[in-house]
Design a protein around this motif. Structure first.
Motif, PDB file in Angstrom:
ATOM      1  N   CYS A 407       1.307  -1.157  -0.082  1.00 55.36           N
ATOM      2  CA  CYS A 407      -0.163   0.051  -0.280  1.00 55.36           C
ATOM      3  C   CYS A 407       0.654   0.444  -0.182  1.00 55.36           C
ATOM      4  O   CYS A 407       1.596   1.911   0.773  1.00 55.36           O
ATOM      5  CB  CYS A 407      -0.897   0.508   0.818  1.00 55.36           C
ATOM      6  SG  CYS A 407      -2.759   1.240   1.700  1.00 55.36           S
ATOM      7  N   HIS A 409       0.528   4.109   1.291  1.00 56.20           N
ATOM      8  CA  HIS A 409      -0.215   5.034   2.401  1.00 56.20           C
ATOM      9  C   HIS A 409       0.818   4.833   2.848  1.00 56.20           C
ATOM     10  O   HIS A 409       1.525   5.337   3.855  1.00 56.20           O
ATOM     11  CB  HIS A 409      -1.804   4.808   2.847  1.00 56.20           C
ATOM     12  CG  HIS A 409      -1.823   5.130   3.708  1.00 56.20           C
ATOM     13  ND1 HIS A 409      -2.164   4.728   5.388  1.00 56.20           N
ATOM     14  CD2 HIS A 409      -1.893   6.914   4.184  1.00 56.20           C
ATOM     15  CE1 HIS A 409      -2.659   6.070   6.113  1.00 56.20           C
ATOM     16  NE2 HIS A 409      -2.115   6.899   5.437  1.00 56.20           N
ATOM     17  N   GLY A 411       2.035   1.519   3.754  1.00 47.03           N
ATOM     18  CA  GLY A 411       3.337   0.302   2.922  1.00 47.03           C
ATOM     19  C   GLY A 411       2.998  -1.443   3.759  1.00 47.03           C
ATOM     20  O   GLY A 411       3.692  -1.718   4.113  1.00 47.03           O
ATOM     21  N   CYS A 412       2.171  -1.043   3.907  1.00 44.48           N
ATOM     22  CA  CYS A 412       1.142  -2.630   4.129  1.00 44.48           C
ATOM     23  C   CYS A 412       0.985  -3.731   3.281  1.00 44.48           C
ATOM     24  O   CYS A 412       0.187  -3.152   1.912  1.00 44.48           O
ATOM     25  CB  CYS A 412      -0.043  -2.735   4.893  1.00 44.48           C
ATOM     26  SG  CYS A 412       0.029  -1.126   6.726  1.00 44.48           S
ATOM     27  N   CYS A 425      -6.662  -3.087   2.191  1.00 42.56           N
ATOM     28  CA  CYS A 425      -5.156  -2.855   2.793  1.00 42.56           C
ATOM     29  C   CYS A 425      -5.617  -3.374   4.178  1.00 42.56           C
ATOM     30  O   CYS A 425      -6.837  -2.265   4.473  1.00 42.56           O
ATOM     31  CB  CYS A 425      -4.968  -0.993   2.838  1.00 42.56           C
ATOM     32  SG  CYS A 425      -3.551  -1.425   4.004  1.00 42.56           S
ATOM     33  N   HIS A 428      -5.634   0.565   7.162  1.00 42.62           N
ATOM     34  CA  HIS A 428      -6.000   1.222   7.252  1.00 42.62           C
ATOM     35  C   HIS A 428      -7.290   1.876   6.162  1.00 42.62           C
ATOM     36  O   HIS A 428      -8.712   3.020   6.187  1.00 42.62           O
ATOM     37  CB  HIS A 428      -5.248   3.014   7.150  1.00 42.62           C
ATOM     38  CG  HIS A 428      -4.879   2.973   7.812  1.00 42.62           C
ATOM     39  ND1 HIS A 428      -3.103   2.682   7.431  1.00 42.62           N
ATOM     40  CD2 HIS A 428      -4.534   3.114   9.391  1.00 42.62           C
ATOM     41  CE1 HIS A 428      -2.148   2.871   7.911  1.00 42.62           C
ATOM     42  NE2 HIS A 428      -2.542   2.795   9.671  1.00 42.62           N
ATOM     43  N   PRO A 442      -6.641   6.444   2.609  1.00 38.86           N
ATOM     44  CA  PRO A 442      -6.661   7.248   2.995  1.00 38.86           C
ATOM     45  C   PRO A 442      -5.349   7.434   1.988  1.00 38.86           C
ATOM     46  O   PRO A 442      -4.797   8.810   1.149  1.00 38.86           O
ATOM     47  CB  PRO A 442      -6.193   7.386   4.034  1.00 38.86           C
ATOM     48  CG  PRO A 442      -6.046   5.802   4.539  1.00 38.86           C
ATOM     49  CD  PRO A 442      -6.710   5.780   3.560  1.00 38.86           C
TER      50      PRO A 442
HETATM   51 FE1  FES Z   1      -2.605   0.869   3.630  1.00 41.95          FE
HETATM   52 FE2  FES Z   1      -2.507   2.718   5.561  1.00 41.95          FE
HETATM   53  S1  FES Z   1      -1.445   1.379   5.034  1.00 41.95           S
HETATM   54  S2  FES Z   1      -4.531   2.258   4.110  1.00 41.95           S
END
Ligand code: FES
Length: 452
Positions: A407, A409, A411-412, A425, A428, A442
């Motif tokens: 991701c 955002h 990094g997940c 994701c 978040h 986000p």
């Molecule tokens: Fe993916 Fe925040 S790490 S939405």
């Protein structure tokens, strides 16, 4: 898979931002909250421009079940215990006023949007204690609420908590009309916000006040909304040939369902889960909901199906008000849970009062800086653990999977969602299509697929 609302609504297209401009207020997001906020600001004599990355109503507004209610699951009994009767009373009053305000606007402007007053009911098939407590709590706050066992649904229930004078409508027909009164720039993606500047891909807007009304705030610091919110998905099927109740219903049990009629269709909702959470069994989420529809209404058939994405806060109440103590000129409206209709209206009125320097007794209970409860602390730990898991996972090899994106955002590791063919994701709740194009924030950018 578009919702029943999208099917029969045309919203007039708007031009992108023509270049740099200076205005009193910039509103980011042209959903119900953004449009209503700009509308009320205009009524108060304050010019506001709305910046929308896609089209008016193209975000979560089009995916709602459009129940306009002060009944927000089991909330009032809990809220009185957490915040006291005074604060809970303000929450009830703001939401009851929101229902009345929808009706007032619709009548005043002659908006043809299928607005109908009707009761909203919580039901349980297993117990009555929580329902009875909720009815007593709501009634003590001035809501016309009662507990009983009468129910229109075609299966036995243990009890029902009923709120009178609630409503349902067609959200996009309403939005289309309200947007006519507001200055909106479509296809204008906000890239950055800094103090009084909003940078977009079409030019820069300088504003005395900036309102973040685009679902999940994309700014991480200050505010830290990513640490105190996560997102949930839920599913809706529109059924032909099913009985259509007068009232709207929501189950409070673990497998509880949502029911509301829409003309001759029944909208059946359910199957909520944290965005990015893998399924526990192999059954598709739409298939599970369709299966339940077939059991309850034999012979019905499905004509629409869609899903919704909701921002969930730590204590279950929205964050509406000043974005952060460090940015006094920024405002936010987010974390609506599954109650976007009344909360959008309440939020628009609160933000207008705050920006206009008016007194607003309801603002405290919605404030993003309200006091931190024991329940919020517990949820923070759960949310933190989920985020850490998602972040740690991107460091690990992914077994047999060949291509897995991270991701953009924070990094997940994203999870593949086979029901909707998207990458979701778990941290978040950002979502991306098969090609990695951004669907929900986000995150602000598309993700890059990578070979492992
Ligand atoms: Fe993916 Fe925040 S790490 S939405």
């Amino acid at each position: 898979m578009e919702s029943v609302w999208v099917e029969n609504t045309e919203i007039r297209k708007r031009e992108p931002l023509p270049g740099d401009m200076k205005v009193p207020v910039a509103v980011i997001g042209a959903g119900l909250t953004g449009i209503l906020t700009a509308y009320y600001l205009k009524q108060a004599g304050i010019r506001a421009v709305v910046l929308e990355s896609d089209r008016i109503g193209s975000g979560q507004t089009k995916n709602t079940t459009a129940k306009i209610t002060s009944q927000h699951q089991l909330v009032y009994d809990r809220m009185i215990r957490m915040f006291g009767r005074g604060m809970a009373g303000h929450y009830a009053a703001a939401n009851e006023a929101a229902i009345g305000e929808y009706e007032r606007l619709i009548l005043e402007k002659g908006i043809d949007c299928d607005f109908v007053r009707c009761p909203a009911c919580l039901y349980s098939r297993t117990g009555t204690e929580q329902l009875e407590r909720e009815a007593r709590a709501a009634e003590s706050l001035g809501i016309k609420a009662s507990f009983g066992t009468e129910c229109e649904l075609p299966f036995p229930v243990a009890g029902v908590t009923r709120f009178e004078g609630q409503a349902r409508f067609h959200p996009l027909k309403f939005l289309a009309k309200m947007a006519e009164e507001v200055e909106v720039y479509e296809q204008t993606r906000v890239l950055r916000a800094e103090d009084k500047r909003v940078e977009t891909d079409r030019g820069c807007v300088t504003a005395e006040h900036i309102v973040f009304a685009a679902h999940f705030p994309f700014v991480n610091v200050p505010g830290y909304y990513f640490a105190r919110m996560y997102q949930e998905r839920s599913y809706v099927v529109a059924l032909k040939g099913a009985e259509t109740p007068e009232g709207m219903y929501l189950g409070i049990d673990r497998d509880g369902l949502s029911f509301r009629s829409c003309g001759n269709l029944l909208l059946l909702g359910g199957g909520h889960h944290r965005t990015g959470r893998k399924k526990e069994n192999g059954e598709g989420r739409y298939e599970a909901l369709s299966g339940k529809a077939g059991e309850i209404y034999p012979g019905c058939h499905e004509v629409f199906r869609w899903s919704a994405q909701d921002c969930m806060t730590l204590d279950g109440l929205p964050y509406i008000g000043r974005f952060s103590g460090k940015k006094p000129e920024w405002y936010v409206a987010t974390g609506f849970g599954k109650w976007g209709m009344t909360t959008a209206m309440a939020g628009a009125r609160i933000l207008t009062a705050l920006i206009g320097g008016q007194d607003c007794p309801e603002a405290d209970i919605f404030s993003p800086r309200r006091h931190f409860t024991a329940q919020a602390a517990k949820e923070l730990a759960v949310h933190g653990a989920c985020t850490m898991k998602g972040l740690a996972k991107h460091l690990l090899p992914s077994g047999k999977e060949k291509i897995i994106p991270n991701c953009p955002h924070m990094g997940c590791r994203l999870e593949w969602n086979p029901d909707e063919e998207s990458y979701d994701c778990p941290c978040h709740g950002s979502r991306f299509d098969m090609e990695g194009h951004l669907i929900d924030g986000p995150a602000q950018t598309d993700c890059r697929r990578r070979d492992l």
